[in-house]
Write a protein that holds these residues in place. Structure first.
Motif, short mmCIF file in Angstrom:
data_model
loop_
_atom_site.label_atom_id
_atom_site.label_comp_id
_atom_site.label_asym_id
_atom_site.label_seq_id
_atom_site.Cartn_x
_atom_site.Cartn_y
_atom_site.Cartn_z
N SER A 1 0.84 -1.20 0.00
CA SER A 1 0.00 0.00 0.00
C SER A 1 0.87 1.25 0.00
O SER A 1 2.07 1.20 0.27
N ASN A 2 0.24 2.38 -0.31
CA ASN A 2 0.91 3.67 -0.18
C ASN A 2 0.80 4.10 1.28
O ASN A 2 -0.25 4.53 1.73
N ARG A 3 1.88 3.99 2.04
CA ARG A 3 1.82 4.13 3.50
C ARG A 3 1.30 5.50 3.93
O ARG A 3 0.45 5.61 4.80
N GLU B 1 -8.92 -3.08 4.34
CA GLU B 1 -7.54 -3.35 4.77
C GLU B 1 -7.18 -2.65 6.08
O GLU B 1 -6.05 -2.77 6.54
N SER C 1 -11.48 -2.66 -2.34
CA SER C 1 -11.46 -1.36 -1.67
C SER C 1 -11.58 -0.23 -2.68
O SER C 1 -12.29 0.76 -2.46
N PHE D 1 -2.34 5.84 3.05
CA PHE D 1 -3.09 4.87 3.84
C PHE D 1 -3.38 5.43 5.24
O PHE D 1 -4.45 5.21 5.80
N ALA E 1 -5.31 3.83 -1.70
CA ALA E 1 -4.03 3.55 -1.05
C ALA E 1 -3.93 2.12 -0.54
O ALA E 1 -2.83 1.62 -0.31
N SER E 2 -5.08 1.44 -0.36
CA SER E 2 -5.05 0.07 0.16
C SER E 2 -4.48 -0.94 -0.83
O SER E 2 -4.11 -2.05 -0.45
N ASN E 3 -4.45 -0.57 -2.12
CA ASN E 3 -3.96 -1.47 -3.17
C ASN E 3 -4.78 -2.77 -3.19
O ASN E 3 -4.24 -3.87 -3.26
N ASN E 4 -6.08 -2.60 -3.09
CA ASN E 4 -7.01 -3.73 -3.06
C ASN E 4 -8.15 -3.40 -4.01
O ASN E 4 -8.75 -2.34 -3.92
#
Length: 357
Positions: free
Chosen positions: A80-82, A240, A153, A85, A147-150
Motif C-alpha cells: 500500500s501507499n503508506r 484493509e 477497496s 493509507f 491507497a489500500s492497493n485492493n
C-alpha cells in the motif's frame, strides 16, 4: 490601549479554544453512544437484548469497543501507499469534526462578566462552509480505498465517491429554495428567523425531504451504504484497515450522522429555539444562562430524534441496488429539487409584487 486590545484578543481566543474542545469532546462521546443506541434499537426491533454485559444495561460497551480498537494490532499492507493509507481515515475524521464549527448550539451565556456565543464561528456563508467541508470528506474515502492497493477497496471507494458527489447536487439544490426565503447563508440568522415559528419545514416540506434523503446518502447509511456492501465488496473501502484507523472511519460515519442531524434541526426545525419559552423569565441573575441551557437541550432533543430516525431506517429498509441508488439521485431527487426551486422562486416573486402569501 494596545495592551488592552491584545488581552481581549487572547481572552476571545481562549474562549473559542475551550468551546472547540467541548464541542469535539461532546461529538466524540455522542458518536460513541450512537453505536450503543444503534445496537440497542436494533435489538429491540429484532426482539433480542443487545449489549448488556459491560456495565449496567451495557452502558460501558462503547468504552470497551474503543479500548478494543486501541489494543488491536495495527496492520499496514506491504504494497500500500503508506502515507496515503494513514492520511485517509485522518482526513475522514477531520472533515466530520470541522462541520460543527458553524452550527449554533445555543444562544450566548454570561460568564466572568463576558458574553460568550455558543458557536465557534458565525460566518455569513455558513451553509457554503458546510458544503465545502463535506465535499472534502469524499477524499478520505477515495484515498483510503486507492491507497489500500485492493481491488475491492478501490471499487467501493469509487462507488462511495460517485454516490456522495451525486447526492450533494440534490442536497445543494434543495437548499437554494430555503435560501430564497431566508436571504442569508448564516445558520445563526436562519435560526433567529424561526424564533416566532419553525416556518421553513412547513414552507419547504419537499426541500426538507430531499435534504433528509441526501443526508442518508452523505452519511453512507442504509439504504445507501453501497460502498460497504459486504455481499458484493467483501467489506468495503476500509477492508484493509485495522485498529484505530478503522475506528476513525467508523467514528466519522457516526459524527457525520450527529452533525447532519444538528444541521437539519437548525435549517428546518428552528435549531435551538424553544416555542413559547424565549420570552419567559428565568430570574434576574441566571436568566440568560438558564435559557441558553434549555435552548441547547432543545437542539439536543431534536438531534436525538433524527439520530433515532437514522437508526430506525437502517434496520427497517433493505439496501438499494447501485443502479437504483443512482437513478434515485439523478432522475428523481435532482428534478424534484429543481421543480421546488422554480416554484419557490415564483412564489417569492409574486410576494414581492404584493400577492397575498
Amino acid at each position: 490601549m494596545h495592551f488592552t486590545l491584545l488581552a481581549l484578543d487572547w481572552a476571545f481566543l481562549l474562549e473559542k479554544l475551550i468551546l472547540i474542545a467541548i464541542i469535539v469532546s461532546v461529538s466524540l462521546v455522542v458518536a460513541m453512544y450512537e453505536t450503543y443506541a444503534e445496537r440497542k434499537i436494533a435489538a429491540f426491533i429484532q426482539d433480542r437484548r443487545g449489549p448488556n454485559r459491560a456495565g449496567p444495561f451495557g452502558l460501558l460497551q462503547p468504552v470497551a469497543d474503543g479500548l478494543k480498537l486501541f489494543m488491536k494490532e495495527e496492520i499496514i499492507p506491504k504494497l500500500s501507499n503508506r502515507f496515503l493509507f494513514i492520511l485517509g481515515p485522518g482526513l475522514a475524521m477531520l472533515t466530520a469534526m470541522m462541520t460543527s464549527a458553524v452550527v449554533p448550539w445555543s444562544s450566548k451565556i454570561e460568564l466572568f462578566g463576558r458574553s460568550i456565543e455558543l458557536q465557534i464561528a458565525d460566518v455569513n456563508i455558513g451553509i457554503l462552509y458546510i458544503f465545502g467541508v463535506v465535499s472534502m470528506g469524499v477524499y478520505g474515502v477515495m484515498i483510503g480505498g486507492w491507497a489500500s492497493n485492493n481491488k475491492f477497496s478501490l471499487l467501493a471507494a469509487i462507488r462511495g465517491a460517485s454516490q456522495i458527489i451525486s447526492y450533494e447536487l440534490a442536497m445543494g439544490l434543495s437548499l437554494i429554495a430555503l435560501l430564497m426565503l431566508s436571504h442569508s447563508l448564516s445558520l445563526k440568522t436562519i435560526v433567529e428567523q424561526q424564533q416566532e415559528g419553525w416556518y421553513y419545514v412547513f414552507y419547504q416540506p419537499l426541500g426538507f425531504l430531499i435534504f433528509l434523503v441526501c443526508a442518508f446518502a452523505e452519511c453512507n447509511r442504509t439504504p445507501f451504504d453501497l460502498s460497504e456492501a459486504e455481499s458484493e465488496l467483501n467489506f468495503g473501502y476500509h477492508q484493509e484497515y485495522s485498529s484505530m484507523k478503522l475506528g476513525f472511519y467508523l467514528f466519522a460515519e457516526y459524527v457525520n450522522m450527529f452533525i447532519s442531524s444538528a444541521v437539519m434541526a437548525t435549517l428546518f426545525w428552528g435549531g435551538y429555539d424553544i416555542p413559547f419559552v424565549n420570552d419567559a423569565s428565568f430570574g434576574i441573575q441566571h436568566g440568560q444562562n438558564l435559557l441558553a441551557l434549555l435552548q441547547g437541550l432543545s437542539l439536543f432533543i431534536k438531534v436525538v430524534f433524527f439520530i433515532f430516525f437514522f437508526i430506525w431506517v437502517r434496520w427497517t429498509i433493505p439496501r438499494f441496488r447501485y443502479d437504483q441508488l443512482m437513478r434515485l439521485g439523478w432522475k428523481i431527487l435532482i428534478p424534484l429539487a429543481l421543480i421546488n426551486m422554480i416554484i419557490t422562486g415564483f412564489v417569492v416573486l409574486l410576494k414581492q409584487y404584493g400577492w397575498p402569501f
